[in-house]
Write a protein that holds these residues in place. Structure first.
Motif, short mmCIF file in Angstrom:
data_model
loop_
_atom_site.label_atom_id
_atom_site.label_comp_id
_atom_site.label_asym_id
_atom_site.label_seq_id
_atom_site.Cartn_x
_atom_site.Cartn_y
_atom_site.Cartn_z
N PRO A 1 -81.83 -20.63 -72.45
CA PRO A 1 -81.53 -22.05 -72.20
C PRO A 1 -82.76 -22.80 -71.69
O PRO A 1 -83.50 -22.30 -70.85
CB PRO A 1 -80.44 -22.00 -71.13
CG PRO A 1 -79.83 -20.65 -71.26
CD PRO A 1 -80.95 -19.74 -71.68
N ARG B 1 -79.74 -28.44 -69.85
CA ARG B 1 -78.29 -28.57 -69.70
C ARG B 1 -77.98 -30.05 -69.56
O ARG B 1 -78.75 -30.80 -68.95
CB ARG B 1 -77.79 -27.80 -68.47
CG ARG B 1 -78.12 -26.31 -68.52
CD ARG B 1 -77.78 -25.61 -67.21
NE ARG B 1 -78.23 -24.23 -67.21
CZ ARG B 1 -77.51 -23.20 -67.63
NH1 ARG B 1 -76.27 -23.42 -68.06
NH2 ARG B 1 -77.99 -21.98 -67.62
N HIS C 1 -73.06 -30.17 -66.34
CA HIS C 1 -74.05 -29.44 -67.14
C HIS C 1 -73.37 -28.42 -68.06
O HIS C 1 -73.86 -27.30 -68.26
CB HIS C 1 -75.07 -28.74 -66.24
CG HIS C 1 -76.01 -29.69 -65.58
ND1 HIS C 1 -76.86 -29.31 -64.57
CD2 HIS C 1 -76.23 -31.01 -65.77
CE1 HIS C 1 -77.56 -30.36 -64.17
NE2 HIS C 1 -77.19 -31.40 -64.88
N VAL D 1 -75.10 -26.62 -72.97
CA VAL D 1 -76.33 -25.84 -72.80
C VAL D 1 -77.04 -25.74 -74.15
O VAL D 1 -76.41 -25.50 -75.18
CB VAL D 1 -76.01 -24.43 -72.26
CG1 VAL D 1 -77.30 -23.63 -72.08
CG2 VAL D 1 -75.25 -24.53 -70.94
#
Length: 359
Positions: free
Chosen positions: A284, A287, A292, A295
């Motif tokens: 990742p 986000r 969040h 992702v």
């Protein structure tokens, strides 16, 4: 991410441990499920290709009579899923030290330009945080005469890069996420400029040849190799997609088996010459959204499942659709393609997503 400095600090070489080996699934049950899914997609041609623990299962069908060439042997337009190829290419170049990802894109395209205080970087372009709109100014007006055939072909590379160099982003780069075909296309031209290599040659050498994808290309050749797309009615054929200046964002066309090879490389990076880059594109990097919850990696959307994350990207052209995804926890990859343009309440993407989520 190891290697030269990158705009994604602290990225480890691996994200998670290799999944434990599991007993083989029920091949008959899988084929029955795929047969049902092919019917549910309601398109002239549909191919659903699954790899589980290295074992491949392909199911093909559709509402149209079978073509002269088996459906599973044809190349399909994958549209925006091409961005996963662009992301892998960029990551390979970063790891080799060719670029860092922090280069201002305008400086790559116009070496004499002095960057402003908040330039659009290569990393902004691939992560859709450049502040650029989905399409450049003037695209709709220029593409309208060919709206139902090939509007992108009417917007060549020179016009696209000129539009980027002339206009400021709507938002400060790096502050907002907004999906942009325009941005990823600019990335392709910037990488071509900085390496002195045409995008088609760059993607072929760094990704297609490296992964052994002999059934993948950026241009259609004919009905013997390329599937024919259709309008929303599922009956009217459309010409092969011409990406114009948007090659990096949507020009890839590939066979279902090649797409599985591409996805299997993400599941088992250590067997590939692009191992480091394949591991890195699973990590990742941003986000967004409430809590969040959304992702993103460099090139993939990432959603949680009970066993671990699943990675996916969909795409569409004026007559075809694609859904690509993989799950490290179950060692499963899915490549789904069909030859009907996306329409309201279209079942195709939802069907592909559900198959991958089921593991």
């Amino acid at each position: 991410m190891t290697g030269p400095r990158t705009p994604w600090p602290g990225v480890p070489a691996t994200e998670e441990a290799a999944p434990p080996q599991q007993a083989p699934g029920d091949e008959r049950a899988l084929r029955e499920r795929l047969t049902e899914a092919v019917h549910a997609c309601d398109a002239p041609d549909v191919v659903l290709a699954v790899s589980r623990r290295g074992r491949r299962t392909l199911c093909a069908g559709g509402t149209a009579p079978p073509p002269a060439v088996p459906r599973e042997d044809l190349r399909y337009e994958i549209g925006s899923a091409s961005k996963t190829f662009a992301a892998l290419l960029l990551t390979r170049l970063i790891r080799r030290g060719v670029v860092t990802g922090a280069e201002p894109a305008a400086g790559c395209l116009d070496p004499g330009r002095t960057p402003g205080p908040h330039p659009v970087t290569l990393a902004h372009l691939i992560t859709h945080t450049s502040g650029l709109p989905a399409l450049p100014a003037g695209f709709l007006r220029r593409g309208l005469p060919a709206w139902h055939t090939n509007p992108y072909a009417r917007y060549p590379a020179e016009r696209l890069t000129d539009a980027f160099l002339r206009h400021e982003p709507k938002h400060r780069p790096g502050t907002r996420w907004h999906y942009s075909n325009y941005g990823v296309s600019v990335l392709g031209h910037a990488l071509a400029a900085i390496t002195g290599t045409a995008w088609e040659d760059l993607i072929t050498g760094q990704v297609l040849r490296a992964l052994g994808l002999s059934g993948t290309a950026l241009r259609a050749e004919g009905p013997e190799t390329d599937a024919v797309g259709h309008r929303k009615d599922g009956r009217t054929p459309v010409p092969p997609f011409d990406a114009g200046g948007f090659q990096a964002a949507g020009a890839v066309r590939s066979t279902p088996n090649d797409l599985l090879t591409f996805l299997e490389a993400h599941l088992d990076p250590d067997r590939s010459p692009a191992a480091g880059a394949l591991r890195a594109v699973r990590v990742p990097v941003l986000r967004r959204g409430l809590g969040h919850r959304h992702v993103h990696t460099v090139g993939w959307f990432r959603h949680p499942t009970d066993g671990g994350p699943m990675y996916f990207h969909s795409g569409a052209t004026l007559g075809q659709q694609a859904f690509l995804g993989f799950r490290p926890d179950t060692d499963t990859a899915l490549a789904a393609v069909c030859t009907r343009r996306f329409r309201a309440r279209d079942p195709f993407i939802a069907t592909g997503y559900a198959l991958l989520a089921e593991g």
